[in-house]
Design a protein around this motif. Structure first.
Motif, PDB file in Angstrom:
ATOM      1  N   ARG A 167      21.213  99.478  34.866  1.00  0.00           N
ATOM      2  CA  ARG A 167      20.422 100.447  35.635  1.00  0.00           C
ATOM      3  C   ARG A 167      20.501 101.846  35.005  1.00  0.00           C
ATOM      4  O   ARG A 167      19.498 102.572  34.947  1.00  0.00           O
ATOM      5  N   LYS A 168      21.672 102.219  34.508  1.00  0.00           N
ATOM      6  CA  LYS A 168      21.802 103.507  33.841  1.00  0.00           C
ATOM      7  C   LYS A 168      20.958 103.536  32.564  1.00  0.00           C
ATOM      8  O   LYS A 168      20.300 104.541  32.260  1.00  0.00           O
ATOM      9  N   SER A 169      20.959 102.431  31.833  1.00  0.00           N
ATOM     10  CA  SER A 169      20.141 102.346  30.619  1.00  0.00           C
ATOM     11  C   SER A 169      18.662 102.522  30.949  1.00  0.00           C
ATOM     12  O   SER A 169      17.935 103.222  30.232  1.00  0.00           O
ATOM     13  N   LEU A 170      18.210 101.888  32.016  1.00  0.00           N
ATOM     14  CA  LEU A 170      16.815 102.004  32.419  1.00  0.00           C
ATOM     15  C   LEU A 170      16.468 103.440  32.788  1.00  0.00           C
ATOM     16  O   LEU A 170      15.431 103.970  32.370  1.00  0.00           O
ATOM     17  N   ALA A 171      17.332 104.070  33.574  1.00  0.00           N
ATOM     18  CA  ALA A 171      17.069 105.450  33.990  1.00  0.00           C
ATOM     19  C   ALA A 171      16.983 106.380  32.778  1.00  0.00           C
ATOM     20  O   ALA A 171      16.109 107.257  32.712  1.00  0.00           O
ATOM     21  N   GLU A 172      17.878 106.168  31.819  1.00  0.00           N
ATOM     22  CA  GLU A 172      17.861 107.000  30.617  1.00  0.00           C
ATOM     23  C   GLU A 172      16.660 106.702  29.730  1.00  0.00           C
ATOM     24  O   GLU A 172      16.300 107.519  28.873  1.00  0.00           O
ATOM     25  N   SER A 173      16.036 105.546  29.947  1.00  0.00           N
ATOM     26  CA  SER A 173      14.806 105.192  29.219  1.00  0.00           C
ATOM     27  C   SER A 173      13.554 105.626  29.978  1.00  0.00           C
ATOM     28  O   SER A 173      12.440 105.253  29.600  1.00  0.00           O
ATOM     29  N   LYS A 174      13.749 106.394  31.078  1.00  0.00           N
ATOM     30  CA  LYS A 174      12.642 106.887  31.910  1.00  0.00           C
ATOM     31  C   LYS A 174      11.878 105.730  32.577  1.00  0.00           C
ATOM     32  O   LYS A 174      10.675 105.795  32.774  1.00  0.00           O
ATOM     33  N   ILE A 175      12.622 104.681  32.911  1.00  0.00           N
ATOM     34  CA  ILE A 175      12.057 103.516  33.601  1.00  0.00           C
ATOM     35  C   ILE A 175      12.788 103.375  34.930  1.00  0.00           C
ATOM     36  O   ILE A 175      14.002 103.598  35.006  1.00  0.00           O
ATOM     37  N   ASP A 176      12.063 103.011  35.966  1.00  0.00           N
ATOM     38  CA  ASP A 176      12.634 102.886  37.303  1.00  0.00           C
ATOM     39  C   ASP A 176      13.858 101.958  37.270  1.00  0.00           C
ATOM     40  O   ASP A 176      13.755 100.782  36.924  1.00  0.00           O
ATOM     41  N   LYS A 177      15.022 102.519  37.633  1.00  0.00           N
ATOM     42  CA  LYS A 177      16.250 101.719  37.600  1.00  0.00           C
ATOM     43  C   LYS A 177      16.218 100.569  38.594  1.00  0.00           C
ATOM     44  O   LYS A 177      16.973  99.589  38.466  1.00  0.00           O
ATOM     45  N   ASN A 178      15.330 100.665  39.605  1.00  0.00           N
ATOM     46  CA  ASN A 178      15.221  99.580  40.575  1.00  0.00           C
ATOM     47  C   ASN A 178      14.475  98.366  40.028  1.00  0.00           C
ATOM     48  O   ASN A 178      14.237  97.408  40.755  1.00  0.00           O
ATOM     49  N   SER A 179      14.151  98.408  38.750  1.00  0.00           N
ATOM     50  CA  SER A 179      13.681  97.199  38.069  1.00  0.00           C
ATOM     51  C   SER A 179      14.774  96.139  38.081  1.00  0.00           C
ATOM     52  O   SER A 179      14.493  94.936  37.974  1.00  0.00           O
ATOM     53  N   VAL A 180      16.026  96.584  38.197  1.00  0.00           N
ATOM     54  CA  VAL A 180      17.176  95.687  38.336  1.00  0.00           C
ATOM     55  C   VAL A 180      17.981  96.157  39.536  1.00  0.00           C
ATOM     56  O   VAL A 180      18.456  97.293  39.569  1.00  0.00           O
ATOM     57  N   GLN A 181      18.126  95.291  40.532  1.00  0.00           N
ATOM     58  CA  GLN A 181      18.939  95.602  41.709  1.00  0.00           C
ATOM     59  C   GLN A 181      19.888  94.452  41.994  1.00  0.00           C
ATOM     60  O   GLN A 181      19.529  93.283  41.855  1.00  0.00           O
ATOM     61  N   LEU A 182      21.103  94.813  42.387  1.00  0.00           N
ATOM     62  CA  LEU A 182      22.128  93.827  42.719  1.00  0.00           C
ATOM     63  C   LEU A 182      22.555  93.997  44.167  1.00  0.00           C
ATOM     64  O   LEU A 182      22.886  95.107  44.601  1.00  0.00           O
ATOM     65  N   LEU A 183      22.554  92.905  44.911  1.00  0.00           N
ATOM     66  CA  LEU A 183      23.120  92.913  46.258  1.00  0.00           C
ATOM     67  C   LEU A 183      24.642  92.954  46.137  1.00  0.00           C
ATOM     68  O   LEU A 183      25.241  92.017  45.615  1.00  0.00           O
ATOM     69  N   GLU A 184      25.254  94.023  46.592  1.00  0.00           N
ATOM     70  CA  GLU A 184      26.706  94.131  46.512  1.00  0.00           C
ATOM     71  C   GLU A 184      27.401  93.508  47.714  1.00  0.00           C
ATOM     72  O   GLU A 184      28.615  93.311  47.702  1.00  0.00           O
ATOM     73  N   ASP A 185      26.662  93.225  48.752  1.00  0.00           N
ATOM     74  CA  ASP A 185      27.183  92.521  49.923  1.00  0.00           C
ATOM     75  C   ASP A 185      27.031  91.022  49.655  1.00  0.00           C
ATOM     76  O   ASP A 185      25.915  90.505  49.542  1.00  0.00           O
TER      77      ASP A 185
END
Length: 420
Positions: A167-185
Motif C-alpha cells: 500500500r505504501k508503494s502504491l501511494a508513492e506511485s500516486k495510485i490509490d492505496k486502496n487498490s490493495v486492502q487487507l481485513l485485519e479482523d
C-alpha cells in the motif's frame, strides 16, 4: 489488528470500487512501474516482514500447528525474494486489458469488438500462506482489479506487514492505496460478512483446504471461483519406467507435502505392482512418508496401514500417501475420476496411446504424462504467479494468472442504425 463493523466493511468495499475505477484507467507502463516498485520495496522491508513472520511462527508452534503447515507459513529471505521476483515477472507479462478476442461486422453494418476488461473488485479469502497476499495483489493489479484480502489468523502479522508495504508503494506511485486492502479482523463473523458483500465484491476466490473452500462456497453470497483442494493422483501404468516413476512420485509427495499440487494417492497397475511397490515403499519410508494401502498393497508391502474409503477422498497435506492397485488403465481412470478433486493428475507410462487416453478421459484441470503434479503452478506455467488453481469449469480452469482475472466487453460502433 482492527475489530471491524459492518459499516467499516462497507466503507472498505466502497473504497475498493473507487480504487478499481482508477486502476481500470491506468496504462500498462504505469502498472508495470508500480509492480516493480512493490517488488523493490518488499526486499527493502524484508527485516520488518521477517520479524512479523517470526511472531506468527512462534504462535503457530505454541498452538501445535503441524510442521507441514508451518512450512506454508514460513517466510525467509529467499521466499521474500521469490515474491518480489514474482511481481517483476507479472510486470513483464503482456497486459491482458484491452486485448481483443475477436471482431466482426454484422449484416446491419455494426462493427463489433470483444475486448478484455477487469473483473472489478476481487475478494480473496485464504488460510496460512502469506505469499498469497503478494501474489493476489500483484495479479489483481496487473489486470486492473482492486484486491480485497482476508487471510487467516495464523499469518495475520505477516499479512499486515506485506500489505502495508504494498500500500505504501502504491501511494508513492500516486495510485490509490486502496487498490490493495487487507481485513485485519480475522474473526469468523467478519469473514462471513465479507462473503456477503455482493454489492461491492464482484467475485470471491477462496484458497485453502478442501474443508475451508467448501465452507466458503456454502456460505458466500458473492459469486465464487472455486480453487485449491488437491486430492491428486499418479497412475503408474504397466508400461512405466520404474526409475522415472519413483523420482516423480517422491518429488510430488515429499518436496512440499502441504500444498494443493502435492500427490496424495498412487494408483498402480497389477501387472507391475509386485516388482514396483517394494522399492517405492522403501524410498517413501526413507523420506518419512506413512503408507496406507488396499488389500493387494498390504500383501506386497509389510506394515502398511489399511486404507479406508475415507482415505480415497482425503487430501492429507502431510507426509501420508495411499496406494491402490488396479487391473488396467480403465479401472485406474474410473477410480481417479470418482475420488479426485479435479485438480491435477498424472500417468507414468512409455505407451503413447495409454498416455493420450489418460489425458482425454481424466476429468481434471491439469493432466500430465510423465511429470510431477507439482508443476501445477502459475509461476511454473509462465504466469508470474497465480491467484489460485481453479478446479471448477465456469470462467477459468487450472492455474489462474492475470488473464483469468478479466472478463469481456463488447464495443459496438454504428453510423445511425436502428433495428427494424
Amino acid at each position: 489488528m482492527t475489530n471491524l463493523t459492518k459499516t467499516n466493511l462497507i466503507e472498505m468495499g466502497q473504497n475498493a470500487q473507487k480504487a478499481e475505477f482508477q486502476l481500470s484507467q491506468l496504462g500498462t507502463v504505469e502498472k508495470n512501474r508500480a509492480l516493480n516498485k512493490m517488488a523493490d520495496d518488499l526486499e527493502k522491508n524484508a527485516e520488518t516482514i521477517l520479524n512479523a513472520n517470526q511472531t506468527d511462527l512462534e504462535n503457530a508452534k505454541q498452538n501445535g500447528m503441524a510442521k507441514a503447515m508451518q512450512d506454508r507459513l514460513l517466510l525467509d529471505n529467499d521466499r521474500i525474494k521469490g515474491m518480489a521476483n514474482g511481481l517483476r515477472e507479472i510486470a513483464d507479462l503482456e497486459d491482458p486489458i484491452g486485448k481483443v478476442d475477436r471482431g466482426w461486422t454484422t449484416e446491419d453494418d455494426l462493427d463489433i469488438i470483444q475486448t478484455r476488461v477487469p473483473l472489478g473488485v476481487i475478494g480473496i479469502i485464504f488460510e496460512a500462506r502469506p505469499n498469497v497476499t503478494v501474489d493476489a495483489a500483484g495479479l489483481c493489479f496487473k489486470a486492473g482489479n482492486a484486491a480485497f484480502l482476508r487471510g487467516g489468523k495464523e499469518a495475520i502479522n505477516s499479512n499486515i506487514a506485506l500489505a502495508n508495504t504494498l500500500r505504501k508503494s502504491l501511494a508513492e506511485s500516486k495510485i490509490d492505496k486502496n487498490s490493495v486492502q487487507l481485513l485485519e479482523d480475522t474473526s469468523h463473523e467478519v469473514a462471513q460478512e465479507m462473503m456477503e458483500l455482493s454489492d461491492y465484491l464482484d467475485v470471491l476466490i477462496p484458497r485453502g483446504s478442501g474443508k475451508f473452500i467448501k465452507m466458503v462456497v456454502n456460505k458466500a453470497k458473492v459469486p465464487i471461483i472455486e480453487t485449491g483442494a488437491g486430492n491428486c493422483h499418479i497412475y503408474v501404468d504397466e508400461f512405466a519406467d520404474f526409475d522415472k516413476a519413483n523420482k516423480i512420485i517422491l518429488n510430488a509427495k515429499v518436496q512440499r507435502p502441504s500444498v494443493c499440487n502435492a500427490v496424495e494417492k498412487i494408483v498402480v497397475n497389477e501387472k507391475i505392482a509386485p516388482d514396483f511397490l517394494p522399492k517405492l515403499a522403501e524410498e517413501l519410508r526413507a523420506n518419512h512418508v506413512e503408507i496406507r494401502g488396499d488389500e493387494t498393497v498390504q500383501q506386497i508391502v509389510k506394515d502398511v496401514i489399511p486404507a479406508t474409503e475415507d482415505d480415497w477422498y482425503t487430501e492429507y497435506n502431510d507426509y501420508i500417501i495411499a496406494i491402490k492397485v488396479v487391473k488396467d488403465i480403465d479401472e485406474a481412470i474410473a477410480h481417479i475420476n470418482k475420488y479426485n478433486t479435479k485438480h491435477s493428475e498424472s500417468i507414468i507410462t512409455e505407451n503413447y496411446h495409454n498416455g493420450k487416453q489418460f489425458q482425454k478421459q481424466i476429468d481434471a484441470a491439469v493432466v500430465y504424462i510423465n511429470a510431477s503434479t507439482r508443476f501445477t503452478d502459475g509461476n511454473k506455467f509462465g504466469f508470474g504467479a497465480e491467484i489460485g488453481i481453479s478446479t471448477q469449469k465456469l470462467h477459468a480452469r487450472g492455474p489462474m494468472g492475470a488473464g483469468e482475472l478479466t472478463t469481456t466487453k463488447y464495443l459496438v460502433d454504428g453510423d445511425g442504425q436502428i433495428r427494424v
